[in-house]
Design a protein around this motif. Sequence first.
Motif, PDB file in Angstrom:
ATOM      1  N   GLU A 129      33.951  45.285  33.701  1.00  0.00           N
ATOM      2  CA  GLU A 129      32.967  44.208  33.801  1.00  0.00           C
ATOM      3  C   GLU A 129      33.328  43.315  34.985  1.00  0.00           C
ATOM      4  OE1 GLU A 129      32.770  42.224  30.043  1.00  0.00           O
ATOM      5  OE2 GLU A 129      31.958  43.993  29.003  1.00  0.00           O
ATOM      6  N   PHE A 130      32.298  42.736  35.584  1.00  0.00           N
ATOM      7  CA  PHE A 130      32.507  41.952  36.812  1.00  0.00           C
ATOM      8  C   PHE A 130      31.911  40.565  36.647  1.00  0.00           C
ATOM      9  CE2 PHE A 130      32.849  46.360  37.830  1.00  0.00           C
ATOM     10  CZ  PHE A 130      33.906  46.420  38.724  1.00  0.00           C
ATOM     11  N   GLU A 131      32.714  39.552  36.976  1.00  0.00           N
ATOM     12  CA  GLU A 131      32.269  38.163  36.863  1.00  0.00           C
ATOM     13  C   GLU A 131      32.603  37.406  38.140  1.00  0.00           C
ATOM     14  OE1 GLU A 131      33.714  36.233  33.379  1.00  0.00           O
ATOM     15  OE2 GLU A 131      32.777  37.669  31.989  1.00  0.00           O
ATOM     16  N   ASN A 132      31.818  36.358  38.392  1.00  0.00           N
ATOM     17  CA  ASN A 132      32.001  35.560  39.596  1.00  0.00           C
ATOM     18  C   ASN A 132      33.303  34.764  39.539  1.00  0.00           C
ATOM     19  OD1 ASN A 132      30.889  34.377  42.123  1.00  0.00           O
ATOM     20  ND2 ASN A 132      30.973  32.487  40.935  1.00  0.00           N
ATOM     21  N   ILE A 133      33.949  34.624  40.696  1.00  0.00           N
ATOM     22  CA  ILE A 133      35.106  33.740  40.832  1.00  0.00           C
ATOM     23  C   ILE A 133      35.009  33.079  42.198  1.00  0.00           C
ATOM     24  CG2 ILE A 133      36.582  35.620  41.689  1.00  0.00           C
ATOM     25  CD1 ILE A 133      38.953  34.175  40.356  1.00  0.00           C
ATOM     26  N   ARG A 134      35.158  31.754  42.250  1.00  0.00           N
ATOM     27  CA  ARG A 134      35.026  31.014  43.508  1.00  0.00           C
ATOM     28  C   ARG A 134      36.329  30.309  43.854  1.00  0.00           C
ATOM     29  NH1 ARG A 134      30.907  28.822  45.850  1.00  0.00           N
ATOM     30  NH2 ARG A 134      32.527  28.628  47.437  1.00  0.00           N
ATOM     31  N   GLY A 135      36.384  29.784  45.063  1.00  0.00           N
ATOM     32  CA  GLY A 135      37.550  29.068  45.557  1.00  0.00           C
ATOM     33  C   GLY A 135      38.188  29.796  46.721  1.00  0.00           C
ATOM     34  N   ASN A 136      39.082  29.107  47.445  1.00  0.00           N
ATOM     35  CA  ASN A 136      39.795  29.773  48.526  1.00  0.00           C
ATOM     36  C   ASN A 136      40.838  30.728  47.937  1.00  0.00           C
ATOM     37  OD1 ASN A 136      42.069  28.187  47.821  1.00  0.00           O
ATOM     38  ND2 ASN A 136      41.430  26.555  49.216  1.00  0.00           N
ATOM     39  N   LEU A 137      41.565  31.427  48.784  1.00  0.00           N
ATOM     40  CA  LEU A 137      42.517  32.423  48.297  1.00  0.00           C
ATOM     41  C   LEU A 137      43.525  31.822  47.329  1.00  0.00           C
ATOM     42  CD1 LEU A 137      43.441  34.706  51.342  1.00  0.00           C
ATOM     43  CD2 LEU A 137      42.032  35.258  49.384  1.00  0.00           C
ATOM     44  N   ASN A 138      44.061  30.656  47.687  1.00  0.00           N
ATOM     45  CA  ASN A 138      45.046  30.004  46.825  1.00  0.00           C
ATOM     46  C   ASN A 138      44.469  29.742  45.442  1.00  0.00           C
ATOM     47  OD1 ASN A 138      45.022  29.208  49.719  1.00  0.00           O
ATOM     48  ND2 ASN A 138      47.047  28.383  49.288  1.00  0.00           N
ATOM     49  N   THR A 139      43.247  29.201  45.410  1.00  0.00           N
ATOM     50  CA  THR A 139      42.608  28.843  44.144  1.00  0.00           C
ATOM     51  C   THR A 139      42.325  30.077  43.300  1.00  0.00           C
ATOM     52  OG1 THR A 139      41.573  26.921  45.183  1.00  0.00           O
ATOM     53  CG2 THR A 139      40.615  27.681  43.117  1.00  0.00           C
ATOM     54  N   ARG A 140      41.815  31.127  43.924  1.00  0.00           N
ATOM     55  CA  ARG A 140      41.479  32.323  43.157  1.00  0.00           C
ATOM     56  C   ARG A 140      42.729  33.005  42.587  1.00  0.00           C
ATOM     57  NH1 ARG A 140      37.131  35.363  46.934  1.00  0.00           N
ATOM     58  NH2 ARG A 140      37.792  33.873  48.515  1.00  0.00           N
ATOM     59  N   LEU A 141      43.798  33.022  43.355  1.00  0.00           N
ATOM     60  CA  LEU A 141      45.038  33.605  42.843  1.00  0.00           C
ATOM     61  C   LEU A 141      45.592  32.777  41.684  1.00  0.00           C
ATOM     62  CD1 LEU A 141      46.780  34.707  46.156  1.00  0.00           C
ATOM     63  CD2 LEU A 141      45.983  36.197  44.323  1.00  0.00           C
ATOM     64  N   ARG A 142      45.459  31.468  41.773  1.00  0.00           N
ATOM     65  CA  ARG A 142      45.918  30.605  40.681  1.00  0.00           C
ATOM     66  C   ARG A 142      45.084  30.842  39.421  1.00  0.00           C
ATOM     67  NH1 ARG A 142      45.727  26.289  43.297  1.00  0.00           N
ATOM     68  NH2 ARG A 142      43.801  25.374  42.481  1.00  0.00           N
ATOM     69  N   LYS A 143      43.763  30.979  39.584  1.00  0.00           N
ATOM     70  CA  LYS A 143      42.899  31.263  38.436  1.00  0.00           C
ATOM     71  C   LYS A 143      43.279  32.595  37.783  1.00  0.00           C
ATOM     72  CE  LYS A 143      38.747  28.756  39.973  1.00  0.00           C
ATOM     73  NZ  LYS A 143      37.343  28.891  40.439  1.00  0.00           N
ATOM     74  N   LEU A 144      43.648  33.569  38.601  1.00  0.00           N
ATOM     75  CA  LEU A 144      44.055  34.876  38.076  1.00  0.00           C
ATOM     76  C   LEU A 144      45.370  34.777  37.303  1.00  0.00           C
ATOM     77  CD1 LEU A 144      43.829  38.040  38.011  1.00  0.00           C
ATOM     78  CD2 LEU A 144      45.162  38.022  40.144  1.00  0.00           C
TER      79      LEU A 144
END
Length: 342
Positions: free
Chosen positions: A144-159
């Motif tokens: 399944e695929f869902e949206n994720i926003r933010g710069n690289l730093n933010t997206r890695l932190r969310k992960l």
Amino acid sequence: MEGPFKYIREGNGKVTRVIRMGTRKSQLARIQTDSVAEKLKELYPDLQLEIVAMSTIGDKILDTALSKIGEKSLFTKELENALERNEFCLNCITENQRENPHDAVVLHPKNAGLTLDGLPEKSVIGTSSLRRAAQLKKRFPQLEFENIRGNLNTRLRKLDEKDDYAAIILAAAGLKRMGWETRISQVLGPEDCMYAVGQGALAIEVRARDRDILEMVSILHHPDTVLRCIAERAFLKQLEGGCSVPVAVYTEMKNSVLYLTGAVYSLDGSDCLKETMQTNIELDNKVPESAEENVHVGITANNISQTALDAAERLGVVLAKILLSKGAKDILTTARQLNDAR
């Protein structure tokens, strides 16, 4: 408001022109801009550069998918407007040699050692790109695929800090430039996911009237990268594509032959039109007779064969026309309408 140049008087009385260079405020944008500035300083030791960082629409709106914001040039518009207003004379937006243009899988730490094929069924993959989601839904229907926003730093932190995503998809080039290659779990080849137009290439935007600046930065051109990007951009322009529709490309230069694969997809990847074409590239000594002839789909290419530039642009246009003749416009129109309705 300061203009594109300012002048400083050194201790010996010498007056030096300082060239102002615009960029986004993100860490990756600054790293890329600094790398360009360093190359220019190596080539022109007396050059003085001042970097001006700005936030763009894409940086400010972080709670909405890029394809839903309804604007073009989300990460460059403010910079381009400032460039036109004469606030600076160089805008490092995103052609020297291209970094790896492919997409990369970054896994949640608990999934270390796996690939997309090995993830449990219904695992959620984060991506802000319609292009990536459409191709990967077709290739990995169990995910399944869902949206994720933010710069690289933010997206890695969310992960890393939550369990919302099993993995996220990012550009391999950005991860490498940030020094985070060790986070790449899998690089997606063209059989899994073709990349975005121009992905991995660095471009410097200059006002057309600043011929001296254009000449100065043209020394950074990497001919193969320029020709590949011209073919890709011509393909996208002819299709009238953008962030709100899934369009993907793959280019390769081998033995003086330029290969371009282009594709359009429905949002769920079920409908797809994909074709490959090639053209011979002749690097002769023919040069443009006018400044207008020197621009190909927005790229000014000094010191590169006019014959080669024309061939690369024609390749992109012809491939797009073939897809349009097979129904690409209907696929893209439907994708745009469905995306707007979501």
